[in-house]
Design a protein around this motif. Structure first.
Motif, PDB file in Angstrom:
ATOM      1  N   MET A  88      -3.896  24.690  61.905  1.00 17.91           N
ATOM      2  CA  MET A  88      -3.932  25.651  60.817  1.00 17.91           C
ATOM      3  C   MET A  88      -5.255  26.407  60.871  1.00 17.91           C
ATOM      4  N   ILE A  89      -5.185  27.689  60.592  1.00 13.80           N
ATOM      5  CA  ILE A  89      -6.367  28.544  60.576  1.00 13.80           C
ATOM      6  C   ILE A  89      -6.615  28.997  59.140  1.00 13.80           C
ATOM      7  N   ASP A  90      -7.861  28.895  58.701  1.00 17.06           N
ATOM      8  CA  ASP A  90      -8.259  29.431  57.409  1.00 17.06           C
ATOM      9  C   ASP A  90      -8.806  30.830  57.639  1.00 17.06           C
ATOM     10  N   LEU A  91      -8.267  31.811  56.908  1.00 15.36           N
ATOM     11  CA  LEU A  91      -8.757  33.181  56.962  1.00 15.36           C
ATOM     12  C   LEU A  91      -9.483  33.464  55.661  1.00 15.36           C
ATOM     13  N   TYR A  92     -10.776  33.695  55.755  1.00 13.56           N
ATOM     14  CA  TYR A  92     -11.575  34.034  54.589  1.00 13.56           C
ATOM     15  C   TYR A  92     -11.422  35.537  54.376  1.00 13.56           C
ATOM     16  N   TYR A  93     -10.794  35.889  53.264  1.00 16.55           N
ATOM     17  CA  TYR A  93     -10.224  37.212  53.087  1.00 16.55           C
ATOM     18  C   TYR A  93     -10.754  37.938  51.859  1.00 16.55           C
ATOM     19  N   ALA A  94     -11.022  39.217  52.045  1.00 17.52           N
ATOM     20  CA  ALA A  94     -11.212  40.191  50.969  1.00 17.52           C
ATOM     21  C   ALA A  94     -10.527  41.463  51.471  1.00 17.52           C
ATOM     22  N   PRO A  95     -10.004  42.281  50.604  1.00 18.16           N
ATOM     23  CA  PRO A  95      -9.234  43.454  51.055  1.00 18.16           C
ATOM     24  C   PRO A  95     -10.128  44.550  51.649  1.00 18.16           C
ATOM     25  N   THR A  96     -10.489  44.364  52.913  1.00 15.02           N
ATOM     26  CA  THR A  96     -11.308  45.340  53.636  1.00 15.02           C
ATOM     27  C   THR A  96     -10.641  45.617  54.984  1.00 15.02           C
ATOM     28  N   PRO A  97     -10.920  46.762  55.604  1.00 10.32           N
ATOM     29  CA  PRO A  97     -10.297  47.078  56.897  1.00 10.32           C
ATOM     30  C   PRO A  97     -10.542  46.026  57.982  1.00 10.32           C
ATOM     31  N   ASN A  98     -11.741  45.472  58.063  1.00  7.57           N
ATOM     32  CA  ASN A  98     -12.001  44.476  59.104  1.00  7.57           C
ATOM     33  C   ASN A  98     -11.187  43.203  58.875  1.00  7.57           C
ATOM     34  N   THR A  99     -11.019  42.810  57.629  1.00  8.54           N
ATOM     35  CA  THR A  99     -10.208  41.632  57.347  1.00  8.54           C
ATOM     36  C   THR A  99      -8.739  41.918  57.606  1.00  8.54           C
ATOM     37  N   TRP A 100      -8.297  43.146  57.352  1.00 11.48           N
ATOM     38  CA  TRP A 100      -6.904  43.500  57.652  1.00 11.48           C
ATOM     39  C   TRP A 100      -6.623  43.341  59.142  1.00 11.48           C
ATOM     40  N   LYS A 101      -7.582  43.696  59.991  1.00  9.90           N
ATOM     41  CA  LYS A 101      -7.393  43.534  61.439  1.00  9.90           C
ATOM     42  C   LYS A 101      -7.097  42.077  61.778  1.00  9.90           C
ATOM     43  N   ALA A 102      -7.876  41.170  61.189  1.00  8.98           N
ATOM     44  CA  ALA A 102      -7.688  39.742  61.466  1.00  8.98           C
ATOM     45  C   ALA A 102      -6.340  39.259  60.945  1.00  8.98           C
ATOM     46  N   SER A 103      -5.945  39.695  59.751  1.00  4.96           N
ATOM     47  CA  SER A 103      -4.668  39.238  59.198  1.00  4.96           C
ATOM     48  C   SER A 103      -3.489  39.799  59.984  1.00  4.96           C
ATOM     49  N   ILE A 104      -3.594  41.040  60.441  1.00  4.30           N
ATOM     50  CA  ILE A 104      -2.535  41.623  61.271  1.00  4.30           C
ATOM     51  C   ILE A 104      -2.409  40.847  62.572  1.00  4.30           C
ATOM     52  N   MET A 105      -3.544  40.518  63.190  1.00 10.73           N
ATOM     53  CA  MET A 105      -3.524  39.774  64.451  1.00 10.73           C
ATOM     54  C   MET A 105      -2.907  38.391  64.264  1.00 10.73           C
ATOM     55  N   LEU A 106      -3.236  37.712  63.173  1.00  2.07           N
ATOM     56  CA  LEU A 106      -2.642  36.397  62.906  1.00  2.07           C
ATOM     57  C   LEU A 106      -1.129  36.510  62.779  1.00  2.07           C
ATOM     58  N   GLU A 107      -0.656  37.524  62.086  1.00  2.42           N
ATOM     59  CA  GLU A 107       0.788  37.735  61.944  1.00  2.42           C
ATOM     60  C   GLU A 107       1.434  38.037  63.289  1.00  2.42           C
ATOM     61  N   GLU A 108       0.823  38.922  64.064  1.00  2.74           N
ATOM     62  CA  GLU A 108       1.387  39.303  65.362  1.00  2.74           C
ATOM     63  C   GLU A 108       1.448  38.125  66.326  1.00  2.74           C
ATOM     64  N   CYS A 109       0.459  37.254  66.254  1.00  2.00           N
ATOM     65  CA  CYS A 109       0.428  36.090  67.146  1.00  2.00           C
ATOM     66  C   CYS A 109       1.335  34.971  66.655  1.00  2.00           C
ATOM     67  N   GLY A 110       1.791  35.043  65.416  1.00  2.00           N
ATOM     68  CA  GLY A 110       2.671  34.003  64.882  1.00  2.00           C
ATOM     69  C   GLY A 110       1.971  32.677  64.663  1.00  2.00           C
ATOM     70  N   LEU A 111       0.676  32.723  64.419  1.00  6.22           N
ATOM     71  CA  LEU A 111      -0.091  31.497  64.218  1.00  6.22           C
ATOM     72  C   LEU A 111      -0.101  31.124  62.735  1.00  6.22           C
ATOM     73  N   PRO A 112       0.013  29.835  62.425  1.00  3.06           N
ATOM     74  CA  PRO A 112      -0.019  29.434  61.009  1.00  3.06           C
ATOM     75  C   PRO A 112      -1.433  29.588  60.442  1.00  3.06           C
ATOM     76  N   TYR A 113      -1.512  30.133  59.240  1.00  5.19           N
ATOM     77  CA  TYR A 113      -2.813  30.324  58.603  1.00  5.19           C
ATOM     78  C   TYR A 113      -2.655  30.311  57.093  1.00  5.19           C
ATOM     79  N   ARG A 114      -3.772  30.103  56.435  1.00  5.94           N
ATOM     80  CA  ARG A 114      -3.797  30.226  54.982  1.00  5.94           C
ATOM     81  C   ARG A 114      -4.956  31.137  54.608  1.00  5.94           C
ATOM     82  N   VAL A 115      -4.761  31.857  53.538  1.00  9.65           N
ATOM     83  CA  VAL A 115      -5.743  32.831  53.080  1.00  9.65           C
ATOM     84  C   VAL A 115      -6.639  32.177  52.035  1.00  9.65           C
TER      85      VAL A 115
END
Length: 131
Positions: A1-28
């Motif tokens: 499991m990957i923890d994504l430390y998130y705030a609604p910013t463009p750089n964080t969106w890049k990471a969240s998009i990549m996690l979705e595209e890779c199909g890796l399990p994560y929590r925000v």
């Protein structure tokens, strides 16, 4: 499991998009940058720069692995075993890795912003790159 430390910013969106595209399990894990959560000691233990995004990969071979800076996160996730979009054929893999590297470098170029990374645009509209 990957923890994504998130705030609604463009750089964080890049990471969240990549996690979705890779199909890796994560929590925000929300980070309230207006309250200064990114400067608290528990976050600074993950990212000494005190900036988002940051991830912690709890499935890394040597134990929990923190990764910060959006470019480093994109490359780390692209190379992570188990990423569903990662080709298995060596020749295709080399082309794919080269493409990921180019896009990661492009996204990190000083002054450049990715505009509308999620919303598809018609082919007739040219993209503008802010510098």
């Amino acid at each position: 499991m990957i923890d994504l430390y998130y705030a609604p910013t463009p750089n964080t969106w890049k990471a969240s998009i990549m996690l979705e595209e890779c199909g890796l399990p994560y929590r925000v894990i929300p980070v309230d940058i207006m309250e200064g959560d990114q400067k608290k000691p528990e976050f600074l233990a993950i990212n000494p720069n005190g900036r988002i995004p940051a991830i912690v990969d709890h499935d890394a071979p040597d134990g929990p692995q923190p990764v910060f800076e959006s470019g480093a996160i994109l490359i780390y996730l692209a190379e992570k075993p188990g990423a569903s979009s990662r080709p298995r054929v060596p020749r295709a893999r080399r082309r794919w890795a080269g493409s990921c590297g180019r896009w990661a470098a492009w996204a990190r170029w000083p002054g450049r912003r990715i505009i509308s990374a999620v919303t598809p645009r018609p082919a007739t509209i040219t993209r503008r790159i802010a510098s």
